[in-house]
Write an enzyme that holds these catalytic residues in place. Structure first.
Site, mmCIF file in Angstrom:
data_model
loop_
_atom_site.group_PDB
_atom_site.id
_atom_site.type_symbol
_atom_site.label_atom_id
_atom_site.label_comp_id
_atom_site.label_asym_id
_atom_site.label_seq_id
_atom_site.Cartn_x
_atom_site.Cartn_y
_atom_site.Cartn_z
ATOM 1 C CG ASP A 105 5.967 3.558 0.425
ATOM 2 O OD1 ASP A 105 4.755 3.389 0.136
ATOM 3 O OD2 ASP A 105 6.344 4.206 1.416
ATOM 4 C CE LYS A 131 2.665 4.864 7.930
ATOM 5 N NZ LYS A 131 1.284 4.787 8.408
ATOM 6 C CE1 TYR A 164 -2.290 3.288 2.584
ATOM 7 C CE2 TYR A 164 -3.635 2.615 0.709
ATOM 8 C CZ TYR A 164 -3.353 3.506 1.719
ATOM 9 O OH TYR A 164 -4.135 4.619 1.874
HETATM 10 P P1 KE4 Z 1 -0.576 8.396 4.359
HETATM 11 O O1 KE4 Z 1 -1.088 9.067 3.128
HETATM 12 O O2 KE4 Z 1 -1.652 7.588 5.072
HETATM 13 O O3 KE4 Z 1 0.178 9.338 5.277
HETATM 14 O O4 KE4 Z 1 0.557 7.322 3.926
HETATM 15 C C1 KE4 Z 1 0.242 6.362 2.960
HETATM 16 C C2 KE4 Z 1 1.217 5.218 3.082
HETATM 17 C C3 KE4 Z 1 2.219 5.102 2.141
HETATM 18 N N1 KE4 Z 1 3.125 4.098 2.191
HETATM 19 C C4 KE4 Z 1 3.081 3.190 3.190
HETATM 20 C C5 KE4 Z 1 4.099 2.086 3.219
HETATM 21 C C6 KE4 Z 1 2.081 3.265 4.198
HETATM 22 O O5 KE4 Z 1 2.053 2.330 5.179
HETATM 23 C C7 KE4 Z 1 1.131 4.295 4.142
HETATM 24 C C8 KE4 Z 1 0.016 4.422 5.163
HETATM 25 N N2 KE4 Z 1 -0.071 3.377 6.110
HETATM 26 C C9 KE4 Z 1 -1.406 3.144 6.662
HETATM 27 C C10 KE4 Z 1 -1.277 1.985 7.645
HETATM 28 N N3 KE4 Z 1 -1.158 0.753 7.010
HETATM 29 C C11 KE4 Z 1 -1.961 4.359 7.313
HETATM 30 C C12 KE4 Z 1 -3.143 4.097 8.204
HETATM 31 C C13 KE4 Z 1 -4.437 4.532 7.578
HETATM 32 O O6 KE4 Z 1 -4.590 4.397 6.343
HETATM 33 O O7 KE4 Z 1 -5.288 5.013 8.348
#
Ligand code: KE4
Length: 427
Positions: A239, A267, A144
């Site tokens: 990523d 994060k 993701y």
């Molecule tokens: P954000 O747009 O949510 O800040 O980041 C996206 C993203 C990109 N790349 C990786 C490897 C990620 O894990 C994420 C976001 N992680 C999720 C948890 N699996 C965020 C939690 C959520 O979607 O509420």
């Protein structure tokens, strides 16, 4: 545990916000029941609106590696906010955070701050396409990278949890430029690249997949991927939004000794405030506006509050022995959970990379999306609910990673393992 206030708030939230939440996985749809509403957090604990307290292994999905409300971060933010919140103009804080990150990630010459991991990955891909003049991207099933249209193709995290890997609303024309392959399958990627390299701009990968739980790269997989992409002039994007500063201070790339062409972060580098970042080799990053023609912008990118929280967090993380302490606590939890499952006679597979981990309810080695899906999600849901009732907050989905912070203590781990054993033996 009483959750009357949470349930009342959730009912009201559902009248105003889709599913009552501002991010799908928070709605507990994968585990049943209603979400708890949080009132405050401190260290390794979160406190819900009904006054219940939990040991927290979600840590806002990774950012709070210092633990919640670290005094140094809070005090720095209190000072910073007196000077205003955002200027829409450059500040020395952006230089400071850029210096800290570039020092820790030598594969990057330049870096751009944005406001989320999604912005980081979508912008990195645009820069890679601008740099190569090619359109296609390769991603891996279950990875993701945020919710940009072209990336919601067999995505992980909520998309896997909700069982809709290809989201409606993404035009077929977008998905057509995204090739999705099985993680850890170097033959599959070799075949696609050999046949189609002239149209492939980049490969984007979570070097440790944190969005189908926690899936580690097979030995040699990342090295082969690095060689293949270099041979064919394909941009390799790591990523590290989740793995960055979590698998090690230098992320997965330092841990596995691989230098990608571009890196996405998020994060931890925001210390709990909204920050994402993408960076890479200067020849690629010089494509990014206003230096180059690839457009990308953001009203609050690099804002002084988020920079302050990020700087304070990385300053503490860069101190000697920080990762030794994190490793000790994480290893204690790993041993405890594995022993508890064995003693309870429950088949599980536990994987960990630094301070991110996942406990699968399966007797199959988990190496990719397909094997992750062999996990018994009914058992996981019972485990989740039992842990919550016993004051332990784990991710409300089998297909998410758990996280440890500097604030977690041996006592927290003992309580967690005791609770886990009690539930496992009832399963
Ligand atoms: P954000 O747009 O949510 O800040 O980041 C996206 C993203 C990109 N790349 C990786 C490897 C990620 O894990 C994420 C976001 N992680 C999720 C948890 N699996 C965020 C939690 C959520 O979607 O509420």
């Amino acid at each position: 545990m009483k959750w009357k206030k949470s349930h009342r708030l959730f009912k009201r939230a559902c009248e105003l916000i889709p599913g009552g939440v501002n991010s799908p996985v928070r709605a507990f749809r994968a585990v049943g029941g209603k979400p708890i509403f949080i009132d405050r957090a401190k260290g390794s604990k979160i406190y819900d609106v009904d006054g219940n307290v939990y040991i927290d292994y979600v840590l806002s999905w990774g950012p709070l590696i210092l633990g919640h409300a670290h005094p140094k971060v809070v005090n720095a933010l209190k000072k910073a906010i007196e000077n205003g919140t955002s200027y829409g103009a450059p500040t020395s804080l952006e230089i400071k955070l850029a210096e800290l990150v570039l020092k820790a990630y030598p594969s990057m010459d330049k870096i751009r701050m944005v406001n989320s991991g999604t912005e980081a990955t979508m912008s990195a891909i645009r820069a890679a396409r601008g740099f190569t003049g090619r359109d296609k991207i390769i991603k891996f099933e279950g990875c993701y990278h945020g919710h940009a249209d072209g990336l919601l193709v067999k995505a992980g995290s909520g998309a896997t949890t909700l069982g809709v890997p290809d989201s409606p609303g993404v035009p077929k024309s977008y998905a057509r430029n995204t090739v999705t392959l099985p993680f850890n399958d170097i033959i599959a990627i070799k075949t696609v690249i050999k046949n189609d390299w002239k149209s492939i701009a980049c490969v984007i990968i979570e070097p440790v997949v944190g969005n189908i739980g926690c899936v580690l790269p097979k030995s040699g997989f990342l090295e082969s991927l690095r060689k293949l992409t270099k041979d064919y002039g394909i941009v390799l994007i790591f990523d590290e939004v989740m793995t960055g500063f979590r698998v090690s201070y230098g992320g997965a790339q330092a841990h596995y000794g691989i230098a990608p062409d571009m890196t996405c972060l998020g994060k931890v580098i925001g210390g709990g405030l909204p920050v994402g970042a993408y960076g890479g080799k200067k020849e690629i990053m010089s494509m990014v506006s206003p230096e180059g023609p690839v457009y990308q912008a953001g009203t609050l990118s690099g804002n002084p509050l988020a920079m302050t929280a990020g700087i304070e967090t990385l300053k503490i993380l860069s101190k000697a022995n920080t990762y030794k302490r994190l490793e000790n606590i994480a290893a204690l939890l790993e041993k405890g959970l594995i022993d508890a499952a064995k003693k309870a006679g429950v088949k599980t597979r536990f994987y960990r990379a630094g301070t991110m981990f996942c406990n699968y309810f399966t007797d199959t080695d988990v190496v990719d999306y397909k094997t992750a899906k062999t996990s018994d999600t009914v058992k996981f849901s019972k485990f989740f609910s039992g842990m919550l009732r016993r004051g332990v907050n784990i991710a409300p989905s089998q297909f998410e990673a758990g996280f440890i912070s500097l604030a977690h203590t041996e006592k927290d781990i003992e309580k967690t393992v005791r609770a886990a054993y009690r539930i496992l033996k009832e399963l």
